[in-house]
Write a protein that holds these residues in place. Structure first.
Motif, PDB file in Angstrom:
ATOM      1  N   ALA A 124      60.292  25.893  64.986  1.00  0.00           N
ATOM      2  CA  ALA A 124      60.744  25.293  66.352  1.00  0.00           C
ATOM      3  C   ALA A 124      61.870  24.615  65.871  1.00  0.00           C
ATOM      4  CB  ALA A 124      59.483  24.433  66.733  1.00  0.00           C
ATOM      5  N   LEU A 125      62.087  23.989  64.923  1.00  0.00           N
ATOM      6  CA  LEU A 125      63.234  23.109  64.474  1.00  0.00           C
ATOM      7  C   LEU A 125      64.381  24.053  64.167  1.00  0.00           C
ATOM      8  CD1 LEU A 125      61.339  20.723  61.861  1.00  0.00           C
ATOM      9  CD2 LEU A 125      62.419  20.185  64.136  1.00  0.00           C
ATOM     10  N   GLU A 126      64.293  25.104  63.916  1.00  0.00           N
ATOM     11  CA  GLU A 126      65.281  26.324  63.682  1.00  0.00           C
ATOM     12  C   GLU A 126      65.964  26.471  65.037  1.00  0.00           C
ATOM     13  OE1 GLU A 126      66.695  27.743  60.466  1.00  0.00           O
ATOM     14  OE2 GLU A 126      66.117  25.790  60.135  1.00  0.00           O
ATOM     15  N   LEU A 127      64.839  26.926  65.786  1.00  0.00           N
ATOM     16  CA  LEU A 127      65.399  27.417  67.414  1.00  0.00           C
ATOM     17  C   LEU A 127      66.186  26.092  68.101  1.00  0.00           C
ATOM     18  CD1 LEU A 127      62.064  29.059  68.674  1.00  0.00           C
ATOM     19  CD2 LEU A 127      64.158  30.021  67.810  1.00  0.00           C
ATOM     20  N   ALA A 128      65.524  24.944  67.611  1.00  0.00           N
ATOM     21  CA  ALA A 128      66.257  23.709  68.333  1.00  0.00           C
ATOM     22  C   ALA A 128      67.391  23.229  67.471  1.00  0.00           C
ATOM     23  CB  ALA A 128      65.303  22.649  68.401  1.00  0.00           C
ATOM     24  N   GLU A 129      67.818  23.789  66.354  1.00  0.00           N
ATOM     25  CA  GLU A 129      68.859  23.750  65.636  1.00  0.00           C
ATOM     26  C   GLU A 129      69.014  22.053  64.979  1.00  0.00           C
ATOM     27  OE1 GLU A 129      72.468  25.110  67.363  1.00  0.00           O
ATOM     28  OE2 GLU A 129      71.746  26.933  67.584  1.00  0.00           O
ATOM     29  N   ALA A 130      67.703  21.438  64.931  1.00  0.00           N
ATOM     30  CA  ALA A 130      67.614  20.127  64.398  1.00  0.00           C
ATOM     31  C   ALA A 130      68.534  19.735  62.967  1.00  0.00           C
ATOM     32  CB  ALA A 130      66.033  19.723  64.522  1.00  0.00           C
ATOM     33  N   GLN A 131      68.970  18.765  63.046  1.00  0.00           N
ATOM     34  CA  GLN A 131      69.922  18.617  61.853  1.00  0.00           C
ATOM     35  C   GLN A 131      69.897  17.027  61.711  1.00  0.00           C
ATOM     36  OE1 GLN A 131      74.026  19.550  62.696  1.00  0.00           O
ATOM     37  NE2 GLN A 131      73.306  20.327  64.712  1.00  0.00           N
ATOM     38  N   SER A 132      70.585  16.494  60.466  1.00  0.00           N
ATOM     39  CA  SER A 132      70.598  15.257  60.507  1.00  0.00           C
ATOM     40  C   SER A 132      71.372  14.408  61.365  1.00  0.00           C
ATOM     41  CB  SER A 132      71.334  15.115  58.787  1.00  0.00           C
ATOM     42  OG  SER A 132      71.549  13.785  58.461  1.00  0.00           O
ATOM     43  N   GLY A 133      70.668  13.170  61.471  1.00  0.00           N
ATOM     44  CA  GLY A 133      71.247  12.291  62.587  1.00  0.00           C
ATOM     45  C   GLY A 133      70.957  12.364  64.047  1.00  0.00           C
ATOM     46  N   ASP A 134      70.103  13.561  64.059  1.00  0.00           N
ATOM     47  CA  ASP A 134      69.441  13.898  65.463  1.00  0.00           C
ATOM     48  C   ASP A 134      68.545  12.966  65.959  1.00  0.00           C
ATOM     49  OD1 ASP A 134      71.107  15.730  66.206  1.00  0.00           O
ATOM     50  OD2 ASP A 134      69.766  17.587  65.707  1.00  0.00           O
ATOM     51  N   VAL A 135      68.494  12.725  67.408  1.00  0.00           N
ATOM     52  CA  VAL A 135      67.297  12.221  67.953  1.00  0.00           C
ATOM     53  C   VAL A 135      66.576  13.340  68.476  1.00  0.00           C
ATOM     54  CG1 VAL A 135      66.637  10.702  70.031  1.00  0.00           C
ATOM     55  CG2 VAL A 135      68.684  10.119  68.734  1.00  0.00           C
ATOM     56  N   VAL A 136      65.168  13.486  68.196  1.00  0.00           N
ATOM     57  CA  VAL A 136      64.522  14.671  68.336  1.00  0.00           C
ATOM     58  C   VAL A 136      63.189  14.003  69.290  1.00  0.00           C
ATOM     59  CG1 VAL A 136      62.932  16.454  67.530  1.00  0.00           C
ATOM     60  CG2 VAL A 136      65.044  15.846  66.171  1.00  0.00           C
ATOM     61  N   GLY A 137      62.829  14.772  70.373  1.00  0.00           N
ATOM     62  CA  GLY A 137      61.396  14.787  70.957  1.00  0.00           C
ATOM     63  C   GLY A 137      60.683  15.984  70.939  1.00  0.00           C
ATOM     64  N   VAL A 138      59.189  15.667  70.706  1.00  0.00           N
ATOM     65  CA  VAL A 138      58.164  16.768  70.362  1.00  0.00           C
ATOM     66  C   VAL A 138      57.144  16.375  71.281  1.00  0.00           C
ATOM     67  CG1 VAL A 138      56.700  17.942  69.073  1.00  0.00           C
ATOM     68  CG2 VAL A 138      58.993  17.132  67.959  1.00  0.00           C
ATOM     69  N   TRP A 139      57.074  17.324  72.312  1.00  0.00           N
ATOM     70  CA  TRP A 139      55.933  17.351  73.266  1.00  0.00           C
ATOM     71  C   TRP A 139      54.447  18.139  72.541  1.00  0.00           C
ATOM     72  CZ3 TRP A 139      60.651  16.142  74.926  1.00  0.00           C
ATOM     73  CH2 TRP A 139      60.692  15.276  75.851  1.00  0.00           C
ATOM     74  N   GLY A 140      53.571  17.137  72.154  1.00  0.00           N
ATOM     75  CA  GLY A 140      52.446  17.632  71.394  1.00  0.00           C
ATOM     76  C   GLY A 140      52.282  17.153  70.135  1.00  0.00           C
ATOM     77  N   CYS A 141      51.176  16.278  69.990  1.00  0.00           N
ATOM     78  CA  CYS A 141      50.787  15.515  68.630  1.00  0.00           C
ATOM     79  C   CYS A 141      49.726  16.073  68.052  1.00  0.00           C
ATOM     80  CB  CYS A 141      50.743  14.237  68.750  1.00  0.00           C
ATOM     81  SG  CYS A 141      52.303  13.424  69.297  1.00  0.00           S
ATOM     82  N   GLY A 142      49.505  17.527  68.333  1.00  0.00           N
ATOM     83  CA  GLY A 142      48.490  18.456  67.368  1.00  0.00           C
ATOM     84  C   GLY A 142      49.298  18.653  66.256  1.00  0.00           C
ATOM     85  N   PRO A 143      48.418  19.657  65.350  1.00  0.00           N
ATOM     86  CA  PRO A 143      48.825  19.941  64.268  1.00  0.00           C
ATOM     87  C   PRO A 143      50.579  20.433  64.139  1.00  0.00           C
ATOM     88  CG  PRO A 143      46.546  20.476  64.374  1.00  0.00           C
ATOM     89  CD  PRO A 143      47.182  20.133  65.634  1.00  0.00           C
ATOM     90  N   VAL A 144      50.761  21.495  65.067  1.00  0.00           N
ATOM     91  CA  VAL A 144      52.251  22.044  64.904  1.00  0.00           C
ATOM     92  C   VAL A 144      53.183  20.898  65.473  1.00  0.00           C
ATOM     93  CG1 VAL A 144      53.408  23.561  66.299  1.00  0.00           C
ATOM     94  CG2 VAL A 144      51.375  24.221  65.313  1.00  0.00           C
ATOM     95  N   GLY A 145      52.688  20.045  66.639  1.00  0.00           N
ATOM     96  CA  GLY A 145      53.524  18.835  66.973  1.00  0.00           C
ATOM     97  C   GLY A 145      53.941  18.069  65.957  1.00  0.00           C
ATOM     98  N   LEU A 146      52.803  17.397  65.336  1.00  0.00           N
ATOM     99  CA  LEU A 146      53.021  16.364  64.276  1.00  0.00           C
ATOM    100  C   LEU A 146      53.768  17.053  63.009  1.00  0.00           C
ATOM    101  CD1 LEU A 146      49.544  14.708  64.396  1.00  0.00           C
ATOM    102  CD2 LEU A 146      51.806  13.690  64.936  1.00  0.00           C
ATOM    103  N   SER A 147      53.343  18.225  62.891  1.00  0.00           N
ATOM    104  CA  SER A 147      54.266  18.872  61.645  1.00  0.00           C
ATOM    105  C   SER A 147      55.813  19.083  62.086  1.00  0.00           C
ATOM    106  CB  SER A 147      53.903  20.375  61.579  1.00  0.00           C
ATOM    107  OG  SER A 147      52.514  20.419  60.922  1.00  0.00           O
ATOM    108  N   ALA A 148      56.149  19.545  63.185  1.00  0.00           N
ATOM    109  CA  ALA A 148      57.656  19.387  63.524  1.00  0.00           C
ATOM    110  C   ALA A 148      58.051  17.937  63.606  1.00  0.00           C
ATOM    111  CB  ALA A 148      57.636  20.032  65.074  1.00  0.00           C
ATOM    112  N   GLN A 149      57.317  16.928  63.878  1.00  0.00           N
ATOM    113  CA  GLN A 149      58.005  15.782  63.705  1.00  0.00           C
ATOM    114  C   GLN A 149      58.282  15.326  62.636  1.00  0.00           C
ATOM    115  OE1 GLN A 149      55.258  13.036  65.845  1.00  0.00           O
ATOM    116  NE2 GLN A 149      54.914  14.715  67.429  1.00  0.00           N
TER     117      GLN A 149
END
Length: 413
Positions: free
Chosen positions: A177-202
């Motif tokens: 998910a983070l690769e698809l979103a191209e998340a990188q240092s300094g970003d503000v990130v929002g994750v919908w879902g705080c299940g195992p996958v969502g919390l892992s992404a966070q």
């Protein structure tokens, strides 16, 4: 052997079935020690794919175990190897696999229904309906693993079972998910879902250097987990127009937004009515909030399972805001051994997601609990087979007494 079998909507039973055999020279037979229930499995449990299921299908796509037998063309595995079984079945030879886009494999899914729906077939997935190839799953005491050189990842015996079980699907999907979103240092990130996958992404977004991470959910226990991990929790029950709310506290919007909740997260009543009339099976409510909350030129990633069609998709805002929207099943083979190395180095510890442990034979009860967000501890159950229990007793007999009495687990993180 014992296996968890789909018997109909909200009906899973543990029954005795024949042990699988090698049917292709690239197969391996793996004796399962630990398995778990994936959020995607709830699609099947809740009857979302009944037309693609057959009574008695063996479920499961997240498991680890020990190789019992390999086919004559398996090169990287041998009897006695401890392995993670990856959910995506890929050939390793088609154009997509050669580009490491394993979940888009051309070869391993014979489903004509998927081709008719999407125009193309995706890869096969273990334990996940005829739409995904009809492969029997690994919520069982044994599993036939096709294309075993590519579908199994070797793991050493000294790693906590919960750490590598978390690597089977959850952590790889979160990283994807983070690769698809191209998340990188300094970003503000929002994750919908705080299940195992969502919390892992966070958590992994923080590892990648995100300066601020928002976690959206409606479950108070999961939101508390997000807060404990240093995220900014937002309860969508309190803020149903969550896109507007995020912009009120983060006026520039999110740099990267991830949908990790899937079809079970509608926020508006029309979805229920449309489902009742058979006009809609997936909801665009969450995606609409995400598109509103994401800054101009930002990135959106979809990894929560969405299979069908949806009304009221905000295509205008998506286009006008110049957003990049990407989605897809994870191709976990691409992210190993990198993620395994992070675990070995102590930089990532997926064991936190397993908030309860039980015997495999009780899996039917845990399907019901998981579907209702009633797993003890709020997240994910680690299910141990009889073989896994005997292995633990054997390993404990080789430990100092104080470690053996505590189960031999590390503290996790």
């Amino acid at each position: 052997m014992k296996a968890a079998r789909w018997m109909g909507t909200r009906d899973v039973e543990v029954e005795l079935v024949p042990k699988p055999m090698i049917t292709d020279p690239n197969d391996a037979i793996v004796q399962i020690t630990h398995c778990t229930i994936c959020g995607s499995d709830i699609h099947l449990y809740e009857g979302e794919l009944n037309d693609q299921m057959e009574k008695g299908d063996i479920l499961g796509q997240e498991a680890i175990g020990v190789v019992e037998e390999v086919g004559p063309e398996v090169k990287s595995l041998k009897k006695g190897d401890r392995v993670i079984i990856l959910p995506v079945v890929a050939c390793g030879k088609c154009d997509y696999c050669m580009r490491e886009e394993y979940s888009l494999c051309d070869i391993t899914n014979p489903s004509s229904e998927m081709e008719a729906l999407y125009g193309h077939r995706m890869s096969g997935i273990l334990g996940y309906s005829r739409l995904c190839g009809g492969y029997l799953g690994d919520q069982a005491e044994y599993c036939r693993v096709p294309n075993a050189d590519l579908t199994c990842v070797k793991a050493t015996r000294d790693i906590d079972a919960r750490k590598i079980l978390g690597l089977a699907n959850v952590v790889t999907t979160a990283w994807h998910a983070l690769e698809l979103a191209e998340a990188q240092s300094g970003d503000v990130v929002g994750v919908w879902g705080c299940g195992p996958v969502g919390l892992s992404a966070q958590r992994l977004a923080k590892l990648r250097g995100a300066k601020k991470v928002y976690g959206m959910d409606r479950d108070p226990q999961r939101l508390k987990q997000a807060e404990d991990f240093g995220m900014i929790p937002i309860n969508i029950k309190e803020h149903p127009d969550v896109g507007d709310y995020i912009l009120s506290i983060q006026p520039q919007g999110l740099d990267r937004a991830i949908e990790a909740s899937g079809f079970r997260s509608p926020t508006k009543s029309p979805h229920t009515a449309l489902r009742t009339m058979g006009l809609q099976r997936d909801s665009s409510d969450t995606v609409g909030s995400i598109i509103k909350a994401t800054r101009k030129g930002g990135n959106v990633a979809l990894v929560g399972d969405l299979f069908f069609t949806s009304h009221d998709f905000p295509i205008g805002p998506l286009m006008q805001k110049a957003l990049t929207l990407r989605g897809g099943q994870s191709g976990p083979q691409k992210y190993h051994p990198f993620l395994m190395d992070l675990v070995v180095q102590g930089k990532v510890d997926p064991s936190w997601m397993f908030t309860f442990e039980d015997e495999f034979e009780n899996i039917a009860d845990h399907y019901q609990k998981f579907s209702q967000h009633k797993v003890p501890g709020g997240l994910k159950v680690c299910l141990v087979t009889a073989f896994g229990r005997s292995e633990r007793l054997q390993s404990n007999s080789d430990m100092p007494v104080d470690q053996a009495e505590s189960g031999g687990y590390s503290s996790g993180g």
